[in-house]
Design a protein around this motif. Structure first.
Motif, PDB file in Angstrom:
ATOM      1  N   VAL A 213       0.841  -1.194   0.000  1.00  0.00           N
ATOM      2  CA  VAL A 213       0.000   0.000   0.000  1.00  0.00           C
ATOM      3  C   VAL A 213       0.878   1.247   0.000  1.00  0.00           C
ATOM      4  O   VAL A 213       0.608   2.220  -0.726  1.00  0.00           O
ATOM      5  N   ILE A 214       1.935   1.245   0.816  1.00  0.00           N
ATOM      6  CA  ILE A 214       2.879   2.372   0.801  1.00  0.00           C
ATOM      7  C   ILE A 214       3.574   2.437  -0.555  1.00  0.00           C
ATOM      8  O   ILE A 214       3.884   3.524  -1.065  1.00  0.00           O
TER       9      ILE A 214
ATOM     10  N   ALA B  12       4.887   4.916  -5.738  1.00  0.00           N
ATOM     11  CA  ALA B  12       4.841   4.837  -7.199  1.00  0.00           C
ATOM     12  C   ALA B  12       3.998   5.957  -7.789  1.00  0.00           C
ATOM     13  O   ALA B  12       4.283   6.460  -8.878  1.00  0.00           O
ATOM     14  N   SER B  13       2.954   6.365  -7.075  1.00  0.00           N
ATOM     15  CA  SER B  13       2.098   7.445  -7.583  1.00  0.00           C
ATOM     16  C   SER B  13       2.817   8.780  -7.592  1.00  0.00           C
ATOM     17  O   SER B  13       2.702   9.555  -8.543  1.00  0.00           O
TER      18      SER B  13
ATOM     19  N   PHE C 187       4.137   0.801  -9.717  1.00  0.00           N
ATOM     20  CA  PHE C 187       2.733   0.911  -9.313  1.00  0.00           C
ATOM     21  C   PHE C 187       1.997  -0.403  -9.580  1.00  0.00           C
ATOM     22  O   PHE C 187       1.259  -0.900  -8.723  1.00  0.00           O
ATOM     23  N   LEU C 188       2.186  -0.969 -10.773  1.00  0.00           N
ATOM     24  CA  LEU C 188       1.508  -2.228 -11.104  1.00  0.00           C
ATOM     25  C   LEU C 188       2.008  -3.363 -10.228  1.00  0.00           C
ATOM     26  O   LEU C 188       1.228  -4.222  -9.799  1.00  0.00           O
ATOM     27  N   ARG C 189       3.302  -3.401  -9.941  1.00  0.00           N
ATOM     28  CA  ARG C 189       3.845  -4.460  -9.087  1.00  0.00           C
ATOM     29  C   ARG C 189       3.285  -4.355  -7.676  1.00  0.00           C
ATOM     30  O   ARG C 189       2.918  -5.369  -7.064  1.00  0.00           O
ATOM     31  N   SER C 190       3.203  -3.140  -7.152  1.00  0.00           N
ATOM     32  CA  SER C 190       2.630  -2.960  -5.815  1.00  0.00           C
ATOM     33  C   SER C 190       1.141  -3.274  -5.807  1.00  0.00           C
ATOM     34  O   SER C 190       0.616  -3.836  -4.837  1.00  0.00           O
ATOM     35  N   LEU C 191       0.438  -2.933  -6.892  1.00  0.00           N
ATOM     36  CA  LEU C 191      -0.995  -3.198  -6.965  1.00  0.00           C
ATOM     37  C   LEU C 191      -1.265  -4.696  -6.988  1.00  0.00           C
ATOM     38  O   LEU C 191      -2.191  -5.185  -6.316  1.00  0.00           O
TER      39      LEU C 191
ATOM     40  N   ALA D 193      -5.014  -9.079  -0.449  1.00  0.00           N
ATOM     41  CA  ALA D 193      -6.440  -8.870  -0.192  1.00  0.00           C
ATOM     42  C   ALA D 193      -7.244 -10.131  -0.477  1.00  0.00           C
ATOM     43  O   ALA D 193      -8.202 -10.442   0.231  1.00  0.00           O
ATOM     44  N   SER D 194      -6.872 -10.867  -1.519  1.00  0.00           N
ATOM     45  CA  SER D 194      -7.588 -12.110  -1.841  1.00  0.00           C
ATOM     46  C   SER D 194      -7.443 -13.133  -0.727  1.00  0.00           C
ATOM     47  O   SER D 194      -8.406 -13.832  -0.374  1.00  0.00           O
TER      48      SER D 194
END
Length: 405
Positions: A89-90, A95-96, A104-108, A115-116
Motif C-alpha cells: 500500500v505504501i 509509485a504514484s 505501481f503495477l507491481r505494488s498493486l 487482499a484475496s
C-alpha cells in the motif's frame, strides 16, 4: 523536521540562500538528484513484500472470520495485530508520487494478492458459521460500513505508516501505525467474505466497497505525506509529472466513485436495525344508546313455521406477521428445508419482518415454521426465534341456507 541522529547530516552548501538551507534541513528526502535516486532505490527494495506478507494476510483474514462468527471485539483486534506490514500500500503511494507505472503495477498486484487471501480467510469463517442456526453479526456489521471515526483512524494510520517507512530508525512506531491501517483495510474485506458465504445482510458487498474506498484514500494520504517529506517527480529519473497526475487521479476516482456508489445504492451506509414491537390488541369501546320505551303487549296471530338457515363456518386464513428475535444471538438463519442440515437461504438480524405460512413440522427435535419474507423468498425457521405481532388466524362465518326437508 531533522534527520535521524544515528545518520550523519549532509553538509550544507554555503552558497545556497538561507531559505533553501532551512528547507533542506526540514525535509526527510535528499535535496540532490543523486542522493534522492539512491534513497528511492532503497525504498523500492524495502517496499517489496516477502512470503511472510502473504502468510500473515491469510492468518489475519482467518482470525477476522472467527471474530465475526463469535461476535468478539477482542478477536477483531487480535486479527489487526497479526496483520503484516502493508508495504505494498505504501508502495502504491510511492509509485504514484514518482510516476513509476511499473512499480505501481507491481505494488498493486501484491496488494490484490494479499487482499484475496484475507477475503478467503473470512469466507472460511462463513463456512464454519453455516453449521450453527444463529449468528450475531453486530460487530462485523460495524466494520462493513463507512464512519467518520474509521476514516480518521485510517488517515492517522496511513499517514504515520508512510512517514515511519521513510524513517529507517522508527521501526517500532511503524508497527503500531500499521495496526491502525490494517484495522481499517483488512477487517472490512474479511467480513465481506464472511457475508458472501453466509448471506448476511449488510456485509456483502458493503465490506468490499469500504475496502476499495479506504485503499484509494490511504494511497492519497500516503502521497500527501511523501510530498511533504520532499519526494517529487524527477524528469531525469524517467518519471514525468503527467504520469504522476494520472496515477494520483486514478486513486482519487476510485475513492470518490466508491462513496457515490454507496450513497446511490444505499450500501455500506449505517442503518438503524428496527426492534420488534408488539401491536396493541384492539378493544371494544362501549357507546351509550337510548333504551326504547316498553311496547304494549298485543295479541298477534301465530305465524306459520319457517325454516331457519343453518350457519356454517368457512375458515379464512389471515397472514400472521412475525419478527426475528433470537435469544442467544443477534439473528438466525433461514433454511431451505426444515432441520439444521437444510441449505442456507438467508441470514437475518433481529427485527427483520417475516410472514408465517400455514406449514409447520418437527425436525431435529425442534418445531420449524414455514416463513416468507416481504421481498419474496421462502424458507424454514425455528419457532423459538420468532415473535408474532398479529392474532391467531380467525374464522369468518358464512351463512348457507339449508333447504326444507
Amino acid at each position: 523536521m531533522t534527520l535521524p541522529t544515528s545518520e550523519p547530516l549532509p553538509p550544507e552548501d554555503s552558497t545556497l540562500p538561507p531559505a533553501r538551507r532551512r528547507r533542506q534541513r526540514r525535509l526527510l528526502a535528499p535535496d540532490t538528484t543523486d542522493e534522492q535516486t539512491a534513497m528511492l532505490e532503497q525504498l523500492v527494495t524495502r517496499l517489496t513484500p516477502s512470503f511472510d506478507f502473504l502468510v500473515f494476510s491469510f492468518i489475519c483474514g482467518l482470525l477476522t472470520g472467527l471474530a465475526a462468527l463469535v461476535n468478539s471485539p477482542a478477536l477483531f483486534m487480535l486479527a489487526a495485530l497479526t496483520a503484516p506490514l502493508l508495504l505494498p500500500v505504501i508502495g502504491l503511494s510511492l509509485a504514484s508520487i514518482i510516476g513509476s507505472r511499473e512499480f505501481f503495477l507491481r505494488s498493486l498486484v501484491s496488494t490484490l494478492i494479499g487482499a484475496s487471501l484475507v477475503f478467503i480467510g473470512g469466507a472460511l469463517g462463513g463456512l464454519a458459521a453455516m453449521q450453527f442456526n444463529s449468528v450475531m453479526v453486530q460487530h462485523a456489521y460495524l466494520h462493513a460500513h463507512f464512519s467518520w471515526y474509521d476514516f480518521f483512524l485510517l488517515a492517522l494510520g496511513g499517514g504515520l505508516t508512510t512517514f515511519f517507512t521513510i524513517r529507517n530508525n522508527a521501526s517500532n512506531r511503524l508497527y503500531v501505525a500499521n495496526i491502525a491501517l490494517a484495522y481499517e483495510l483488512y477487517l472490512p474485506l474479511s467480513v465481506a467474505g464472511f457475508g458472501l458465504v453466509t448471506g448476511s445482510k449488510g456485509l456483502w458487498p458493503d465490506g468490499l466497497l469500504v475496502y476499495g474506498v479506504y485503499l484509494a484514500a490511504s494511497v492519497l494520504i500516503g502521497v500527501t505525506v511523501l510530498a511533504f517529506t520532499g519526494l517529487r517527480p524527477m524528469i531525469n529519473l524517467g518519471y514525468t509529472l503527467g504520469t504522476t497526475a494520472v496515477l494520483v487521479g486514478m486513486c482519487a476516482v476510485v475513492a470518490f466513485s466508491g462513496v457515490e456508489t454507496a450513497r446511490h445504492f444505499q450500501v455500506a451506509l449505517p442503518t438503524l436495525v428496527p426492534s420488534p414491537t408488539l401491536a396493541p390488541t384492539p378493544t371494544n369501546t362501549p357507546t351509550r344508546t337510548k333504551v326504547p320505551p316498553t311496547p304494549t303487549i298485543t295479541r298477534t296471530p301465530t305465524p306459520e313455521p319457517t325454516y331457519t338457515p343453518t350457519v356454517t363456518f368457512t375458515p379464512t386464513t389471515t397472514p400472521v406477521k412475525a419478527w426475528m428475535s433470537a435469544e442467544t444471538g443477534g439473528g438466525a438463519f433461514v433454511r431451505k428445508t426444515p432441520g439444521y442440515s437444510g441449505a442456507l437461504v438467508k441470514s437475518l438480524l433481529n427485527g427483520s419482518p417475516l410472514f408465517l405460512l400455514p406449514e409447520a413440522t418437527e425436525a431435529d427435535g425442534k418445531i420449524w415454521l414455514h416463513v416468507k419474507s416481504p421481498d419474496g423468498y421462502e424458507g424454514w425457521v425455528l419457532q423459538s426465534v420468532l415473535i408474532t405481532a398479529t392474532g391467531i388466524p380467525t374464522d369468518t362465518p358464512t351463512i348457507t341456507p339449508t333447504p326444507p326437508g
